[in-house]
Design a protein around this motif. Structure first.
Motif, mmCIF file in Angstrom:
data_model
loop_
_atom_site.group_PDB
_atom_site.id
_atom_site.type_symbol
_atom_site.label_atom_id
_atom_site.label_comp_id
_atom_site.label_asym_id
_atom_site.label_seq_id
_atom_site.Cartn_x
_atom_site.Cartn_y
_atom_site.Cartn_z
ATOM 1 N N ALA A 1 -7.072 -0.309 2.736
ATOM 2 C CA ALA A 1 -5.686 0.019 3.058
ATOM 3 C C ALA A 1 -5.577 0.578 4.476
ATOM 4 O O ALA A 1 -4.644 0.249 5.217
ATOM 5 C CB ALA A 1 -5.147 1.034 2.051
ATOM 6 N N PHE A 2 -6.519 1.421 4.872
ATOM 7 C CA PHE A 2 -6.522 1.980 6.228
ATOM 8 C C PHE A 2 -6.656 0.874 7.272
ATOM 9 O O PHE A 2 -5.930 0.856 8.273
ATOM 10 C CB PHE A 2 -7.676 2.982 6.371
ATOM 11 N N TYR B 1 5.596 9.860 4.084
ATOM 12 C CA TYR B 1 4.784 8.793 3.492
ATOM 13 C C TYR B 1 5.104 7.476 4.179
ATOM 14 O O TYR B 1 6.115 7.340 4.881
ATOM 15 C CB TYR B 1 4.979 8.689 1.980
ATOM 16 N N ALA C 1 -3.537 -1.238 7.648
ATOM 17 C CA ALA C 1 -2.467 -0.501 8.325
ATOM 18 C C ALA C 1 -2.732 -0.343 9.816
ATOM 19 O O ALA C 1 -1.809 -0.023 10.571
ATOM 20 C CB ALA C 1 -2.292 0.868 7.682
ATOM 21 N N ARG D 1 -4.184 10.205 2.029
ATOM 22 C CA ARG D 1 -4.767 9.270 1.063
ATOM 23 C C ARG D 1 -4.064 7.925 1.188
ATOM 24 O O ARG D 1 -2.846 7.854 1.270
ATOM 25 C CB ARG D 1 -4.618 9.815 -0.356
ATOM 26 N N GLN D 2 -4.852 6.851 1.237
ATOM 27 C CA GLN D 2 -4.286 5.500 1.273
ATOM 28 C C GLN D 2 -4.797 4.716 0.071
ATOM 29 O O GLN D 2 -5.935 4.888 -0.371
ATOM 30 C CB GLN D 2 -4.685 4.756 2.553
ATOM 31 N N CYS D 3 -3.943 3.853 -0.454
ATOM 32 C CA CYS D 3 -4.373 2.987 -1.551
ATOM 33 C C CYS D 3 -3.707 1.631 -1.406
ATOM 34 O O CYS D 3 -2.673 1.489 -0.754
ATOM 35 C CB CYS D 3 -4.045 3.597 -2.914
ATOM 36 N N ALA E 1 -0.499 8.391 -4.442
ATOM 37 C CA ALA E 1 -1.308 7.291 -3.889
ATOM 38 C C ALA E 1 -2.581 7.029 -4.688
ATOM 39 O O ALA E 1 -3.614 6.648 -4.127
ATOM 40 C CB ALA E 1 -1.636 7.540 -2.418
ATOM 41 N N ARG F 1 -9.378 2.632 -0.347
ATOM 42 C CA ARG F 1 -8.786 3.447 0.704
ATOM 43 C C ARG F 1 -9.137 2.895 2.085
ATOM 44 O O ARG F 1 -8.299 2.866 2.994
ATOM 45 C CB ARG F 1 -9.251 4.900 0.576
ATOM 46 N N GLY G 1 0.820 -1.194 0.000
ATOM 47 C CA GLY G 1 0.000 0.000 0.000
ATOM 48 C C GLY G 1 0.860 1.253 0.000
ATOM 49 O O GLY G 1 2.077 1.194 0.167
ATOM 50 N N ASP H 1 0.568 5.336 1.656
ATOM 51 C CA ASP H 1 -0.146 6.280 2.506
ATOM 52 C C ASP H 1 0.615 7.604 2.473
ATOM 53 O O ASP H 1 1.736 7.693 2.966
ATOM 54 C CB ASP H 1 -0.211 5.733 3.938
ATOM 55 N N GLN H 2 0.014 8.607 1.843
ATOM 56 C CA GLN H 2 0.635 9.938 1.805
ATOM 57 C C GLN H 2 -0.437 11.003 1.668
ATOM 58 O O GLN H 2 -1.410 10.832 0.916
ATOM 59 C CB GLN H 2 1.643 10.080 0.657
#
Length: 305
Positions: A205-206, A108, A209, A90-92, A140, A202, A84, A86-87
């Protein structure tokens, strides 16, 4: 690649990546062994790397940033493994074959949950001219590499990497770098803004994480993404599951993996469970049996056999 480093210590891997781009923090799973291969070459002012490694988390943190660091826009072609980006809030999630950009001027995080293979190009931001600001707004956001300009970009990356050292590449580095910069612009300038992207990517991915957070819930996830719990339920329902069930399965799969790791036999079952957000390990054996057909005790016994 011109220079290839094979290493079995995360410190050497971190040093190689930091030297190629800008200072980074890289950590592997606690207590787990590590192997990585880091190859790099220069194409005019661009740095092209190929990285193959065990699961790690890569962070560009404010604590390691300075005014003398190069201002890079980094383009990654993700070849394999779940990962993934994360920056900038925004997460992908990255699928094999995706292209994605992120920049060195802001913090990031890149979680790699599986062994992975990726190619990363660090490009000085000024080479993009007026397009640099547009690209910074598209961090991202994955772009598929199997068609259109993305396919042209990855084909060129492969060609430059495999053709390194030849007279044809060495004599045309400036032109190759210019062509790569142009293809990056063409591939990403039309990338969808976040508001039009599928929000589930998103959200997923969140959650991945933050699996270690015992408070991860429908309410906390909905709040973090500025949506209602009802809308989040609908997103999951359309995919055939509930969020709570999905989080439980993801946690249990990681607990099962760690319980079966011979390098983690000195860690208690409750500590392994807590690492993944499960603080009450009293019913863990029953949950693992329901999910995978074996208890924590049976998984541990198999790892010692």
């Amino acid at each position: 690649m011109t220079v290839v480093h094979s290493m079995d210590r995360i410190e050497g891997f971190e040093a190689a990546a930091s030297q190629a781009f800008a200072p980074l923090r890289i950590r592997a799973e606690d207590g787990r062994s590590f192997r990585g291969e880091f190859g790099s070459m220069r194409v005019d002012e661009l740095v092209l790397t190929r990285i193959q490694a065990d699961p790690v988390t890569v962070k560009r943190e404010r604590s390691v940033m300075s005014s003398t660091d190069p201002d890079l826009i980094k383009v990654a072609w993700h070849v394999s493994g779940r990962a993934g980006v994360d920056q900038g809030g925004r997460q992908c999630l990255l699928s094999p074959g995706d292209l994605v950009i992120y920049e060195s001027g802001r913090p990031y995080e890149l979680p790699f949950w599986e062994s992975y293979d990726t190619m990363v190009v660090g490009i000085p931001a000024y080479l993009f001219g007026a397009h640099a600001d547009q690209l910074r707004q598209r961090v991202a956001i994955p772009v598929p590499a199997e068609r259109g300009t993305g396919a042209l970009l990855t084909t060129m990356l492969q060609g430059v990497a495999t053709g390194q050292g030849s007279d044809s590449v060495a004599g045309a580095q400036h032109h190759l770098a210019t062509a790569l910069v142009s293809l990056v612009c063409a591939a990403f300038i039309d990338a969808l803004p976040e508001a039009e992207a599928d929000p589930w990517e998103r959200i997923q991915a969140f959650c991945l994480a933050n699996l270690s957070d015992p408070g991860l819930s429908v309410e906390s996830v909905a709040s973090a993404h500025h949506i209602s719990p009802r809308y989040l339920h609908k997103l999951c329902q359309a995919r055939g599951f509930t969020l709570a069930r999905w989080i439980r399965t993801e946690r249990l799969s990681r607990i099962r993996r760690d319980l079966g790791d011979p390098l983690l036999t000195d860690r208690s079952t409750s500590a392994v469970a807590a690492r993944w957000g499960v603080l009450d390990a009293g019913h863990l054996g029953r949950m693992l049996r329901a999910e995978f057909g074996e208890t924590a005790r049976e998984i541990r016994a198999r790892s010692r056999a």
